[in-house]
Design a protein around this motif. Structure first.
Motif, mmCIF file in Angstrom:
data_model
loop_
_atom_site.group_PDB
_atom_site.id
_atom_site.type_symbol
_atom_site.label_atom_id
_atom_site.label_comp_id
_atom_site.label_asym_id
_atom_site.label_seq_id
_atom_site.Cartn_x
_atom_site.Cartn_y
_atom_site.Cartn_z
ATOM 1 N N VAL A 125 1.129 33.574 51.943
ATOM 2 C CA VAL A 125 0.495 33.053 52.980
ATOM 3 C C VAL A 125 -0.156 31.747 52.487
ATOM 4 N N LEU A 126 -0.229 30.797 53.276
ATOM 5 C CA LEU A 126 -0.920 29.082 52.606
ATOM 6 C C LEU A 126 -2.100 29.633 52.109
ATOM 7 N N THR A 127 -2.155 28.643 50.392
ATOM 8 C CA THR A 127 -2.586 28.759 49.674
ATOM 9 C C THR A 127 -3.465 27.713 49.180
ATOM 10 N N ALA A 128 -4.566 27.181 48.772
ATOM 11 C CA ALA A 128 -5.533 26.543 48.686
ATOM 12 C C ALA A 128 -5.289 26.963 46.984
ATOM 13 N N VAL A 129 -5.619 26.392 45.326
ATOM 14 C CA VAL A 129 -6.096 26.270 44.445
ATOM 15 C C VAL A 129 -7.406 25.401 43.885
ATOM 16 N N VAL A 130 -8.077 25.341 43.056
ATOM 17 C CA VAL A 130 -9.239 24.543 43.276
ATOM 18 C C VAL A 130 -9.451 24.716 41.644
ATOM 19 N N ASP A 131 -9.244 23.561 41.525
ATOM 20 C CA ASP A 131 -9.160 23.419 38.906
ATOM 21 C C ASP A 131 -10.340 22.984 38.858
ATOM 22 N N ILE A 132 -11.450 23.247 38.619
ATOM 23 C CA ILE A 132 -12.457 22.713 37.628
ATOM 24 C C ILE A 132 -12.424 22.532 36.395
ATOM 25 N N ILE A 199 -8.229 29.857 45.517
ATOM 26 C CA ILE A 199 -7.853 30.659 44.354
ATOM 27 C C ILE A 199 -8.605 29.461 43.602
ATOM 28 N N GLY A 200 -9.864 30.068 42.774
ATOM 29 C CA GLY A 200 -10.410 28.878 41.415
ATOM 30 C C GLY A 200 -9.895 29.732 40.341
ATOM 31 N N VAL A 201 -9.486 28.428 39.749
ATOM 32 C CA VAL A 201 -9.076 28.203 38.247
ATOM 33 C C VAL A 201 -10.213 27.327 37.331
ATOM 34 N N GLY A 202 -10.118 27.955 36.100
ATOM 35 C CA GLY A 202 -10.673 26.884 34.890
ATOM 36 C C GLY A 202 -12.468 28.000 34.854
ATOM 37 N N ILE A 281 -14.440 33.029 47.138
ATOM 38 C CA ILE A 281 -12.783 32.649 46.587
ATOM 39 C C ILE A 281 -13.160 33.611 45.513
ATOM 40 N N THR A 282 -11.298 33.314 45.295
ATOM 41 C CA THR A 282 -11.008 34.502 44.720
ATOM 42 C C THR A 282 -10.293 33.965 42.701
ATOM 43 N N VAL A 283 -11.112 34.639 42.521
ATOM 44 C CA VAL A 283 -10.596 33.603 40.838
ATOM 45 C C VAL A 283 -9.632 33.990 40.413
ATOM 46 N N SER A 284 -9.076 33.325 39.384
ATOM 47 C CA SER A 284 -7.913 33.298 38.417
ATOM 48 C C SER A 284 -7.584 33.088 37.430
#
Length: 304
Positions: A125-132, A199-202, A281-284
């Protein structure tokens, strides 16, 4: 066995992994040392001597640990502070001369891409990942390895803690306004319409997930796939910004080394979710380090 050493603005991280019977990477160990390479970070600052010494010591320790574990391949990467600081390349050279491991400084697009691969994998699926991160925030959107957008913003929890007074309502308001202004410089709103998975990372988002769950000890299994709602972010921002430094150090789920920068990180997340009207937002726990495991064969495609 392959070792990935990620030299970030706030911390140095080690990941050890090896291929399993299905030729897929299996993570054996992850470790982190907060060396604050971006201490005093501004858009024009250079890396200070104290930060250089702390970070070099952390990298040396991880190189030694990787060799003792049996790693036959060791790769090191630099991110925001090393590409922005005038003496970033000099520090990369010093690391190589001291440890024998060459440091590749990632561009903002590369950092966004590999964070996306590490967190999202090859989704259907179309996914966006945000890395702060400490010095920058990356957003990458795609379908599988077909990336439609990668962008790096000069927004990070270390950088913004230096630029804004996150202990006052006025300072937080100025920071959020700054975030909105940077978001407007891109076509973010155009791309988000059909994104099904965020998805959020960091360290900011994983710490927030740990704090919401009041974890006494960080548990990657409990953090992985944890869903953070917009109201959770706004509530945490209000609560943490009103606390003293000592109170934040005693907060369950938050490492004391992150107590002075967590407010700025959550303010960035709050601004992004508000700007894009994201309800959750889902955390990874999987992120840039996992994406870099195949950096020698994966080449980030130019966003369309």
């Amino acid at each position: 066995m392959r070792a990935i050493i990620d030299i970030g603005t706030n911390s140095v991280r080690l990941l050890l992994a090896e291929k399993d019977d299905k030729d897929e990477w299996k993570v054996l160990k992850k470790d982190l040392r907060s060396s604050r390479l971006g201490e005093g970070m501004t858009d024009t600052a250079c890396i200070g001597q104290g930060a250089r010494e702390r970070t070099l010591q952390a990298v040396e320790g991880f190189v030694k640990e990787a060799k003792e574990a049996g790693a036959d391949e060791i790769f090191a990467y630099g991110t925001s502070i090393m590409r922005d600081a005038g003496n970033g390349p000099d520090f990369a050279k010093l690391v190589e001369e001291t440890t024998g491991v060459k440091v590749r400084i990632l561009s903002g697009t590369e950092e966004a891409y590999y964070s996306y691969i590490g967190a999202a994998g090859t989704p259907g699926v179309l996914t966006a990942v945000v890395d702060i991160g400490g010095g920058s925030t990356e957003i990458c959107m795609g379908f599988g390895t077909d990336v439609g957008m990668c962008h790096s913003f000069q927004l990070g929890c270390v950088r913004c803690s230096k630029q804004f007074d996150t202990t006052t309502a006025r300072g937080l308001s100025m920071l959020k306004k700054h975030c909105f202004e940077l978001f407007r410089t891109t076509d973010l709103m155009e791309y988000i319409r059909n994104v099904k998975r965020w998805i959020g990372v960091g360290g900011t988002v994983t710490s927030l997930a740990a704090m919401i769950q009041k974890l006494d000890v960080y548990d990657s299994e409990k953090v992985q796939d944890f869903v953070i709602r917009q109201e959770n972010v706004t509530e945490a921002l209000k609560k943490l910004s009103a606390m003293s430094y000592d109170e934040r150090c005693r907060t369950k789920g938050l490492m004391p080394e992150r107590a002075d920068i967590i407010v700025a990180g959550i303010a960035i997340l709050d601004s992004l979710m508000e700007y894009l009207a994201l309800s959750e937002i889902t955390v990874s726990d999987r992120d840039l380090s996992e994406g870099l495991l195949d950096a020698d064969v994966l080449v980030p495609n130019e966003p369309k």
